[in-house]
Write an enzyme that holds these catalytic residues in place. Structure first.
Site, short mmCIF file in Angstrom:
data_model
loop_
_atom_site.label_atom_id
_atom_site.label_comp_id
_atom_site.label_asym_id
_atom_site.label_seq_id
_atom_site.Cartn_x
_atom_site.Cartn_y
_atom_site.Cartn_z
N LYS A 1 46.73 -13.72 4.71
CA LYS A 1 46.01 -14.97 4.46
C LYS A 1 44.69 -15.04 5.23
CE LYS A 1 49.38 -17.82 5.57
NZ LYS A 1 50.46 -16.84 5.87
N TYR B 1 0.83 -1.21 0.00
CA TYR B 1 0.00 0.00 0.00
C TYR B 1 0.87 1.26 0.00
CZ TYR B 1 -3.43 3.49 1.39
OH TYR B 1 -4.23 4.61 1.44
#
Length: 281
Positions: A179, A78
């Site tokens: 890493k 709505y």
């Protein structure tokens, strides 16, 4: 009167108000409408119940508020109707449907008493919520550091189709080479699973939650001598069996990427050399 879901109307003259929300808001959608006058029509869904004055402060500009009567989906539709729209719609956050898995998690962690009543569910919900938040940040911002050349190489390999043999082995003996940061970044992607090593049963148990995921194994230096080659071969062969808590297993057709981040080179007495593609940091 307090509630999670509200509908609001904000009348204005002149420039369209710019709405800005914070972490208290789960979802909002709004648009500029004109019938007899200009106004903002919207819906706001909070992460926890709040009183009307609090919601007014969150939205700003002294809006007219009503507690939502229908479903959040109906109210959201709505608030985005085309008939009276001038501009928009604009949105914030992610709508949580009633009865959804995410809604149940949010409701569980909102009440601290659940930590005592359902400690296992509460801990899992907290972990899931934290992971979901981290994933969103990673998706929005990307990798937060300048990429090293080896990281660019790995990303290039991950864009290729995986096969049923090759394991990408990132080797950096010195540490502080990016890493772990890179591994965690990959692990936040929805099609990746990040694992800090471990026993076969523990890791297959985690993988069974998403058995088609690519796997990142970030091996701490202190565990380098206990690298689990059995697990690497099992998941590359797409045979996943876990006997932790309950027996469950599957043989899967899809191929995945397996990335190992380690401070040591592979032991070729424990794994075939032709399986390994080494990337040096």
């Amino acid at each position: 009167m307090s509630a999670v879901n509200w509908v609001f109307t904000l009348n204005f003259a002149g420039e369209v108000p710019v709405l800005s929300f914070d972490e208290r808001v789960q979802y909002a959608v709004w648009q500029h409408e004109r019938v007899n006058h200009d106004h903002i029509q919207g819906v706001i869904q909070l992460k926890k119940k709040a009183k009307m004055n609090t919601v007014k402060n969150i939205i700003g500009g002294n809006p007219h508020l009503e507690k939502m009567k229908g479903s959040i989906e109906e109210a959201s539709a709505y608030a985005q109707k085309e008939e009276s729209r001038v501009a928009g719609p604009w949105s914030y956050g992610e709508l949580l449907k009633k009865g959804s898995h995410k809604r149940k998690i949010m409701e569980l962690i909102k009440d601290p008493e659940n930590e005592l009543e359902e400690p296992q569910k509460y801990r899992r919900a907290m972990a899931w919520s934290a992971m979901d938040e981290s994933r969103k940040l990673a998706e929005e911002g990307g990798f937060p550091y300048t990429l090293y050349s080896w990281q660019e190489t790995v990303l290039g390999l991950l864009e290729e189709e995986p096969n049923d043999r090759i394991i990408i082995w990132v080797y950096g003996p010195n540490g502080n080479e990016g890493k772990s940061q890179f591994g965690k970044f990959l692990g936040l992607k929805k099609d990746y699973l990040y694992l800090p090593g471990g026993k076969t049963q523990d890791m297959t148990y985690m993988l069974m939650k998403n058995p088609k995921a690519n796997v990142v194994m970030d091996i701490p230096r202190c565990n380098s001598e206990y690298l689990n080659y059995q697990f690497m071969e099992l998941i590359k062969n797409r045979t996943i069996f876990s006997y932790k808590y309950e027996p469950v297993g599957c043989i899967i057709n899809n191929k995945i990427h397996v990335i190992v981040l380690a401070n040591v080179l592979p032991d070729y007495e424990k794994i075939s050399q032709d399986r390994i593609k080494i990337i040096y940091c």
